[in-house]
Design a protein around this motif. Structure first.
Motif, PDB file in Angstrom:
ATOM      1  N   GLU A   1      47.083  -8.553 116.442  1.00 22.41           N
ATOM      2  CA  GLU A   1      48.288  -8.659 115.606  1.00 22.41           C
ATOM      3  C   GLU A   1      48.199  -7.722 114.411  1.00 22.41           C
ATOM      4  OE1 GLU A   1      50.896 -11.893 113.018  1.00 22.41           O
ATOM      5  OE2 GLU A   1      49.412 -12.621 114.471  1.00 22.41           O
TER       6      GLU A   1
ATOM      7  N   ALA B   1      55.143  -8.132 119.424  1.00 24.12           N
ATOM      8  CA  ALA B   1      53.777  -7.914 119.901  1.00 24.12           C
ATOM      9  C   ALA B   1      53.425  -8.991 120.912  1.00 24.12           C
ATOM     10  CB  ALA B   1      52.787  -7.943 118.735  1.00 24.12           C
TER      11      ALA B   1
ATOM     12  N   VAL C   1      57.155  -8.912 114.774  1.00 26.27           N
ATOM     13  CA  VAL C   1      56.465  -8.033 113.827  1.00 26.27           C
ATOM     14  C   VAL C   1      57.437  -7.428 112.818  1.00 26.27           C
ATOM     15  CG1 VAL C   1      55.134  -5.876 113.626  1.00 26.27           C
ATOM     16  CG2 VAL C   1      54.608  -7.501 115.453  1.00 26.27           C
TER      17      VAL C   1
ATOM     18  N   ILE D   1      55.035 -12.129 119.429  1.00 26.96           N
ATOM     19  CA  ILE D   1      54.933 -12.272 117.977  1.00 26.96           C
ATOM     20  C   ILE D   1      55.967 -11.365 117.331  1.00 26.96           C
ATOM     21  CG2 ILE D   1      53.431 -11.959 115.960  1.00 26.96           C
ATOM     22  CD1 ILE D   1      51.039 -12.156 117.973  1.00 26.96           C
TER      23      ILE D   1
ATOM     24  N   ARG E   1      50.785  -4.641 113.626  1.00 28.56           N
ATOM     25  CA  ARG E   1      51.507  -4.543 112.350  1.00 28.56           C
ATOM     26  C   ARG E   1      51.168  -3.242 111.624  1.00 28.56           C
ATOM     27  NH1 ARG E   1      54.233  -9.052 111.059  1.00 28.56           N
ATOM     28  NH2 ARG E   1      53.713 -10.980 112.183  1.00 28.56           N
TER      29      ARG E   1
END
Length: 471
Positions: free
Chosen positions: A192, A219, A164, A162, A196
């Motif tokens: 997540e 991530a 970020v 992911i 963050r």
């Protein structure tokens, strides 16, 4: 392949296509075992593989001149001996061999080194510090990355990274991968959010704040069946993809994974140079090994501090500046000058490694209320141990930590050298013989800022990977 993956993850972010530019070589990983005890150690090759993603680093910054780490990897031309790549690092084995257990038995640990794929056979050398604190070769192995036995086909990614915080193409940035362990499928949104939240906090702390645009943050988490990771001292055992757990080396707050292969096999599906593992636990704990990874309990009230403090170990090789908390390592009578940038044996005050920050007239060693601090700390540590022994709610431990920090700040508040940079005795887990730069710092207690010396140490590593900051 990777450029396509990035476009899928970050639509419209053509900027990141540069990660997989034609000039970027493949990523080579050498897995090996490191075995031994307090007196001796040996190495053995496990495998050489080509990771799925191209090299995320800048190939023009392949040589490390920071002199950090207990170890160093060097990749040299097998024929000419020309140095092609180097990086300093430390190991879990290096920490374990200072424990009491290492004096009684031998153990084996998995380790890996990664480097950009060369266009010729190379010799990979692992160096370690000798009795003079200089590097000498401990093991070497010849590697032909085009040999038939090199692993080039790997299983598909178990999860997608992911994005970020993406600032630009990886070769010009520091790539930080935040991994999760102990998060179930139902916890993925929480993971997540934790990644963050904690990375956002990292970029509020200097010098990360000023250099945020030199970082990319990703991530990645593979779901677990149960929330949280193992705490063997309390009878809690849970299976998790990374094998992260508490109670490493008998320290109830020390959180690491000893399964290096599992870590690398999952991490290889995202661009990274540094890793921080978040565990989905409330209990205070974390850990950090220079050049390997760091960990933090994301559910703890002090998660912001844990994330940054442990990342300071992993990212910059910063030493712990505290010395009154119990640790798993055995003390030593030798006082060799540490390689870490923020502690010193003060053998020669005139050549203090951070002398550029010391104002004229500052005494070395630098006075501070050491006796009173130690008296208060003994009482605090006794209460802390009692809370853990009684398995009291984590809220009580958090309250004790707040009380301790407030007491320390009050004790230091009116001291004449409160804001000075000098040489304050007590650091590196030792009450005497080692000195720290400032009375208080994020590496000393749960305060919220790095001292100027630690900031310099962090900046050196950012510069190594991303280049000097532009004015």
């Amino acid at each position: 392949m990777f450029a396509r993956l990035i476009r899928l993850l970050v639509p419209g972010l053509a900027l990141c296509a540069g990660i997989a530019g034609a000039a970027q070589p493949a990523t080579v990983r050498v897995d090996y075992t490191h075995s031994g005890n307090a007196l001796s150690d040996t190495y053995a090759l496990e495998q050489v593989l080509i990771e799925p993603l191209p090299w995320a680093g800048d190939t023009t910054r392949s040589l490390d001149n920071t002199n950090r780490g207990q170890n160093r990897v060097e990749v040299v031309d097998a024929k000419t001996g020309d140095l092609l790549y180097s990086r300093g690092f430390s190991t879990i084995f290096g920490e374990w061999r200072t424990t009491e257990e290492a004096g009684k038995m031998s153990r084996s640990f998995q380790e890996s080194v990664r480097f950009p794929k060369p266009d010729r056979p190379v010799r990979v050398r692992i160096l370690k510090r000798d009795e003079r604190n200089d590097f000498s070769v401990a093991w070497s192995v010849e590697v032909d990355t085009d040999a038939p036995e090199v692993v080039k086909k790997l299983p598909p990614a178990p999860a997608k990274p992911i994005p970020v915080h993406v600032s630009g193409p990886s070769p010009q940035k520091v790539d930080l991968l935040i991994m999760g362990d102990g998060y179930t499928q139902a916890d993925m949104a929480k993971f997540e959010a934790d990644a963050r939240r904690l990375s956002k906090h990292l970029f509020t702390v200097s010098p990360f704040r000023e250099r945020a645009n030199d970082f990319n943050v990703w991530a990645l988490a593979v779901p677990t069946q149960e929330s949280g990771v193992s705490r063997p001292s309390t009878g809690v055992h849970k299976a998790s993809p990374l094998g992260t757990r508490y109670d490493i080396f008998g320290s109830e707050r020390y959180v690491l994974t000893l399964d290096n292969r599992a870590l690398r096999d999952i991490a290889q599906h995202a661009p990274y140079e540094f890793i921080e593992i978040l565990v989905s636990n409330e209990t205070y704990g974390g850990g950090g090994i220079f050049g390997q990874f760091s960990t933090a309990a994301a559910g703890n009230e002090w998660a912001d501090y844990l994330f940054v403090h442990e990342f300071g170990h992993h990212f910059a090789g910063l030493a712990d500046e505290y010395y009154t908390s119990p640790v798993a390592y055995a003390s030593t009578s030798t006082r060799m000058e540490p390689w870490e940038p923020n502690v010193t044996a003060l053998r020669d005050p005139a050549r203090l490694k951070w002398k550029q920050h010391v104002k004229a007239g500052t005494p070395l060693p630098t006075p501070w209320p050491k006796a009173k601090y130690e008296e208060d700390s003994r009482a605090y540590q006794k209460r802390r141990a009692a809370l853990r022994a009684a398995n009291r709610p984590e809220s009580e431990m958090n309250a004790l930590f707040r009380e301790d920090l407030a007491r320390t700040k009050a004790l230091f508040a009116k001291q004449p050298h409160r804001h000075a940079i000098g040489a304050f005795e007590g650091a590196n887990y030792e009450a005497s013989g080692y000195y720290r730069p400032a009375m208080q710092c994020l590496m000393f207690d749960r305060s919220d800022a790095f001292c100027p010396v630690c900031q310099d140490g962090i900046t050196d590593i950012i510069d190594l990977y991303a280049g000097k900051a532009r004015p």
